[in-house]
Scaffold this motif. Structure first.
Motif, PDB file in Angstrom:
ATOM      1  N   LEU A  44      26.227  16.463  10.603  1.00  0.00           N
ATOM      2  CA  LEU A  44      26.403  16.351   9.150  1.00  0.00           C
ATOM      3  C   LEU A  44      25.071  16.251   8.411  1.00  0.00           C
ATOM      4  CD1 LEU A  44      29.367  13.791   9.150  1.00  0.00           C
ATOM      5  CD2 LEU A  44      29.497  16.268   8.784  1.00  0.00           C
ATOM      6  N   LYS A  45      23.982  16.206   9.195  1.00  0.00           N
ATOM      7  CA  LYS A  45      22.629  16.125   8.630  1.00  0.00           C
ATOM      8  C   LYS A  45      22.454  14.906   7.721  1.00  0.00           C
ATOM      9  CE  LYS A  45      21.878  21.118   8.814  1.00  0.00           C
ATOM     10  NZ  LYS A  45      21.519  22.325   8.048  1.00  0.00           N
ATOM     11  N   ARG A  46      23.015  13.756   8.191  1.00  0.00           N
ATOM     12  CA  ARG A  46      22.911  12.535   7.390  1.00  0.00           C
ATOM     13  C   ARG A  46      21.612  11.771   7.662  1.00  0.00           C
ATOM     14  NH1 ARG A  46      28.816   9.869   8.294  1.00  0.00           N
ATOM     15  NH2 ARG A  46      28.078  10.066  10.442  1.00  0.00           N
ATOM     16  N   VAL A  47      21.003  12.003   8.819  1.00  0.00           N
ATOM     17  CA  VAL A  47      19.777  11.294   9.167  1.00  0.00           C
ATOM     18  C   VAL A  47      18.921  12.195  10.050  1.00  0.00           C
ATOM     19  CG1 VAL A  47      20.712  10.260  11.270  1.00  0.00           C
ATOM     20  CG2 VAL A  47      18.882   9.088  10.028  1.00  0.00           C
ATOM     21  N   SER A  48      17.610  11.982  10.014  1.00  0.00           N
ATOM     22  CA  SER A  48      16.700  12.829  10.788  1.00  0.00           C
ATOM     23  C   SER A  48      16.703  12.419  12.261  1.00  0.00           C
ATOM     24  CB  SER A  48      15.283  12.716  10.233  1.00  0.00           C
ATOM     25  OG  SER A  48      14.772  11.412  10.444  1.00  0.00           O
ATOM     26  N   LEU A  49      16.382  13.385  13.124  1.00  0.00           N
ATOM     27  CA  LEU A  49      16.330  13.128  14.566  1.00  0.00           C
ATOM     28  C   LEU A  49      15.238  12.111  14.900  1.00  0.00           C
ATOM     29  CD1 LEU A  49      17.273  13.831  17.423  1.00  0.00           C
ATOM     30  CD2 LEU A  49      15.597  15.699  17.431  1.00  0.00           C
ATOM     31  N   LYS A  50      14.106  12.201  14.226  1.00  0.00           N
ATOM     32  CA  LYS A  50      12.989  11.295  14.478  1.00  0.00           C
ATOM     33  C   LYS A  50      13.382   9.847  14.209  1.00  0.00           C
ATOM     34  CE  LYS A  50       8.150  10.534  13.222  1.00  0.00           C
ATOM     35  NZ  LYS A  50       7.024  10.994  12.352  1.00  0.00           N
ATOM     36  N   ARG A  51      14.112   9.634  13.126  1.00  0.00           N
ATOM     37  CA  ARG A  51      14.529   8.278  12.774  1.00  0.00           C
ATOM     38  C   ARG A  51      15.525   7.725  13.794  1.00  0.00           C
ATOM     39  NH1 ARG A  51      17.390   6.533   7.023  1.00  0.00           N
ATOM     40  NH2 ARG A  51      17.614   4.307   7.524  1.00  0.00           N
ATOM     41  N   ARG A  52      16.445   8.582  14.251  1.00  0.00           N
ATOM     42  CA  ARG A  52      17.439   8.151  15.230  1.00  0.00           C
ATOM     43  C   ARG A  52      16.784   7.806  16.576  1.00  0.00           C
ATOM     44  NH1 ARG A  52      22.080   5.635  14.507  1.00  0.00           N
ATOM     45  NH2 ARG A  52      23.539   6.764  13.185  1.00  0.00           N
ATOM     46  N   ILE A  53      15.793   8.589  16.983  1.00  0.00           N
ATOM     47  CA  ILE A  53      15.110   8.333  18.254  1.00  0.00           C
ATOM     48  C   ILE A  53      14.368   6.997  18.209  1.00  0.00           C
ATOM     49  CG2 ILE A  53      13.217   9.093  19.743  1.00  0.00           C
ATOM     50  CD1 ILE A  53      14.096  11.960  19.198  1.00  0.00           C
ATOM     51  N   SER A  54      13.685   6.732  17.097  1.00  0.00           N
ATOM     52  CA  SER A  54      12.982   5.452  16.959  1.00  0.00           C
ATOM     53  C   SER A  54      13.975   4.292  16.972  1.00  0.00           C
ATOM     54  CB  SER A  54      12.162   5.431  15.669  1.00  0.00           C
ATOM     55  OG  SER A  54      13.005   5.545  14.535  1.00  0.00           O
ATOM     56  N   GLN A  55      15.174   4.521  16.395  1.00  0.00           N
ATOM     57  CA  GLN A  55      16.214   3.495  16.407  1.00  0.00           C
ATOM     58  C   GLN A  55      16.707   3.247  17.834  1.00  0.00           C
ATOM     59  OE1 GLN A  55      19.679   4.476  14.113  1.00  0.00           O
ATOM     60  NE2 GLN A  55      20.566   2.435  14.282  1.00  0.00           N
ATOM     61  N   LEU A  56      16.899   4.329  18.594  1.00  0.00           N
ATOM     62  CA  LEU A  56      17.340   4.200  19.982  1.00  0.00           C
ATOM     63  C   LEU A  56      16.318   3.431  20.824  1.00  0.00           C
ATOM     64  CD1 LEU A  56      18.833   7.745  20.697  1.00  0.00           C
ATOM     65  CD2 LEU A  56      20.060   5.571  20.842  1.00  0.00           C
ATOM     66  N   ILE A  57      15.042   3.739  20.621  1.00  0.00           N
ATOM     67  CA  ILE A  57      13.981   3.055  21.368  1.00  0.00           C
ATOM     68  C   ILE A  57      13.964   1.565  21.033  1.00  0.00           C
ATOM     69  CG2 ILE A  57      11.481   2.857  21.673  1.00  0.00           C
ATOM     70  CD1 ILE A  57      11.330   5.900  21.239  1.00  0.00           C
ATOM     71  N   SER A  58      14.107   1.241  19.735  1.00  0.00           N
ATOM     72  CA  SER A  58      14.111  -0.163  19.305  1.00  0.00           C
ATOM     73  C   SER A  58      15.278  -0.923  19.919  1.00  0.00           C
ATOM     74  CB  SER A  58      14.186  -0.246  17.779  1.00  0.00           C
ATOM     75  OG  SER A  58      13.086   0.399  17.180  1.00  0.00           O
ATOM     76  N   VAL A  59      16.468  -0.306  19.880  1.00  0.00           N
ATOM     77  CA  VAL A  59      17.661  -0.946  20.443  1.00  0.00           C
ATOM     78  C   VAL A  59      17.500  -1.140  21.950  1.00  0.00           C
ATOM     79  CG1 VAL A  59      20.123  -0.647  20.908  1.00  0.00           C
ATOM     80  CG2 VAL A  59      19.209  -0.140  18.642  1.00  0.00           C
ATOM     81  N   PHE A  60      16.923  -0.144  22.617  1.00  0.00           N
ATOM     82  CA  PHE A  60      16.713  -0.232  24.065  1.00  0.00           C
ATOM     83  C   PHE A  60      15.791  -1.408  24.414  1.00  0.00           C
ATOM     84  CE2 PHE A  60      14.015   0.842  27.723  1.00  0.00           C
ATOM     85  CZ  PHE A  60      14.990   0.929  28.708  1.00  0.00           C
ATOM     86  N   ILE A  61      14.684  -1.532  23.683  1.00  0.00           N
ATOM     87  CA  ILE A  61      13.721  -2.613  23.946  1.00  0.00           C
ATOM     88  C   ILE A  61      14.361  -3.976  23.704  1.00  0.00           C
ATOM     89  CG2 ILE A  61      11.566  -3.675  23.154  1.00  0.00           C
ATOM     90  CD1 ILE A  61      10.533  -0.835  22.583  1.00  0.00           C
ATOM     91  N   ILE A  62      15.109  -4.103  22.594  1.00  0.00           N
ATOM     92  CA  ILE A  62      15.765  -5.379  22.277  1.00  0.00           C
ATOM     93  C   ILE A  62      16.782  -5.746  23.352  1.00  0.00           C
ATOM     94  CG2 ILE A  62      17.335  -6.521  20.661  1.00  0.00           C
ATOM     95  CD1 ILE A  62      15.918  -4.935  18.416  1.00  0.00           C
ATOM     96  N   ASN A  63      17.569  -4.756  23.808  1.00  0.00           N
ATOM     97  CA  ASN A  63      18.564  -5.010  24.854  1.00  0.00           C
ATOM     98  C   ASN A  63      17.911  -5.458  26.158  1.00  0.00           C
ATOM     99  OD1 ASN A  63      21.693  -4.190  24.585  1.00  0.00           O
ATOM    100  ND2 ASN A  63      20.486  -3.102  23.055  1.00  0.00           N
ATOM    101  N   VAL A  64      16.823  -4.803  26.526  1.00  0.00           N
ATOM    102  CA  VAL A  64      16.132  -5.156  27.774  1.00  0.00           C
ATOM    103  C   VAL A  64      15.545  -6.562  27.689  1.00  0.00           C
ATOM    104  CG1 VAL A  64      14.139  -4.629  29.228  1.00  0.00           C
ATOM    105  CG2 VAL A  64      15.639  -2.792  28.467  1.00  0.00           C
TER     106      VAL A  64
END
Length: 440
Positions: free
Chosen positions: A48-68
């Motif tokens: 739907l082009k609601r958010v950029s890929l770069k922003r989503r990847i940085s979000q995934l990395i942040s969530v991964f680090i917090i979970n670990v």
């Protein structure tokens, strides 16, 4: 740093702990579920082009680090060794720090209860949130304090400060008495030399059961000379006094003044140097008096005898360990064993424990290894009857203390005392001086 990374990675491996494995399964399950949802949302957002890929990847990395990080914290928190470090264990500074920390937590809890009773429903919810944050902050501060000042989360070194004394208490139980030195690293000096805080503890262990009989806080210049009918004869060089410790309770049973009242000839003639005394049996104390003469005190008859020949007894007793380990006979036995067992490195023996053609030895399987092995071997041919691995501090090169009692071999490595079946090498129990309790 490497050791820390290895221990951290080990948190994410399954072990024999049910609690750890259950929490680890929940962590992996939650991570798979959460990241699956994130990837599904990512696909929808990109479509739907609601958010950029770069922003989503940085979000995934942040969530991964917090979970670990959160997962690591919870896994470490629920390790049995973690909870042990928050228990009173007999070591003075550790117990004082824990007493203060638990006192602060109890006071906070009391204030919380008083506050909740005075609030309405909305106020109660807010108070619970505030006090929850207070408890979290207190826990983090307490963790920091214990890590810095009591070494709760650093590698503490334990060393044997004196020879093991084996005796029987008034109850008729055979006990081992050890003075243990605890070193807690606390940084480096301006010249780059590692510094540490040092504490001492005398611990008596029932050899049959492996249970703690008593513990007593000690200090550097408190020396345990030996067991007598009056108790454990002790010299305090710093406070310049001698006294006897009750081997059943660990308390002083006879002071210097009380001893002199029983035997007036000792007045103004007792030395406060530990090397001026020797105890061969429980009825006699040999000593080098302040008048430059040598004496024997008969504890049964209260008689004091002066004899220059006692000098040999005092000197031989104080040089026993050095001469014992470096005597010609010991060196011959070592040479013979090294020839029979060339695969043994840094070989140690206790000649007094040898029986006919058998010996108990401590060795390393590899050069510069941090692991020592206790073995029962033949003195006539290359035959190993049994062997047991001994845990020892990485930088502790002190010899392992060995002794025998009632068909069992005991090995003291500083922090640990092992009881091993003399016949088959089976570990009967393991006593840990860090927590002053039987581990196995």
């Amino acid at each position: 740093m490497q050791a820390f990374l290895i221990s951290w990675m080990n948190l994410f491996r399954y072990t024999d702990s049910v609690v750890h494995n259950g929490l680890l399964t929940l962590f992996y399950g939650w991570s798979i579920f959460y990241f699956t949802r994130l990837f599904i949302d990512l696909g929808k957002d990109l479509k739907l082009k609601r958010v950029s890929l770069k922003r989503r990847i940085s979000q995934l990395i942040s969530v991964f680090i917090i979970n670990v990080l959160l997962g690591s914290f919870l896994l470490a928190l629920l390790q049995p060794s973690f909870f042990k470090k928050w228990q009173f264990n007999g070591w003075l500074f550790n117990d004082i720090m824990l007493g203060i920390i638990y006192g602060v937590i109890v006071v906070t809890f009391i204030f919380m209860l008083r506050s909740l009773f005075k609030k309405n429903k909305a106020g109660v919810k807010k108070s619970i949130q505030i006090y929850t944050m207070v408890f979290i902050v207190e826990f983090l501060v307490a963790t920091f304090v214990m890590a810095v000042f009591a070494g709760a989360f650093s590698r503490i070194v334990f060393e044997q400060d004196a020879q093991t004394i084996v005796t029987k208490n008034k109850a008729g139980n055979t006990i081992s008495i050890n003075k243990i030195r605890q070193r807690i690293p606390n940084g480096r000096s301006s010249s780059g030399i590692s510094t540490s805080m040092t504490y001492f503890l005398i611990s008596a262990v029932d050899l049959k059961t492996g249970e703690t009989t008593w513990t007593k806080h000690s200090k550097w210049q408190e020396y345990l000379i030996g067991s007598t009918k009056e108790g454990l004869f002790t010299v305090d060089s710093k406070k310049e006094r001698v006294y006897f410790i009750d081997e059943t309770t660990g308390k002083i049973s006879l002071t210097e003044q009380e001893w002199i009242e029983k035997i007036p000839e000792l007045k103004d003639n007792l030395s406060y140097q530990q090397t001026d005394y020797a105890i061969i049996d429980e009825l006699s104390i040999y000593f080098y008096g302040l008048d430059g003469r040598y004496y024997k005190v008969d504890l049964k008859t209260k008689e004091v005898v002066q004899n220059p020949d006692y000098e040999k007894i005092v000197d031989q007793h104080n040089g026993f360990m050095k001469e014992h380990r470096n005597s010609l006979d010991t060196q011959k036995e070592l040479a013979a064993l090294e020839k029979l067992y060339p695969e043994f490195f840094d070989l140690e023996i206790e000649p007094s424990m040898n029986e006919q053609d058998m010996a108990f030895v401590v060795y390393k399987a590899k050069r510069n290894s941090k692991e020592k092995i206790l073995a029962k071997v033949s003195l006539k041919k290359a035959q190993i009857f049994w062997r047991t691995v001994l845990e020892q501090e990485a930088d502790d090169e002190e010899p392992v203390m060995l002794f025998k009692e009632n068909n069992a071999v005991y090995a003291v490595t500083g922090r640990k005392q092992y009881k091993i079946d003399e016949q088959n090498g089976r570990l009967l129990y393991l006593y840990d001086y860090q927590y002053n309790e039987r581990q196995k």
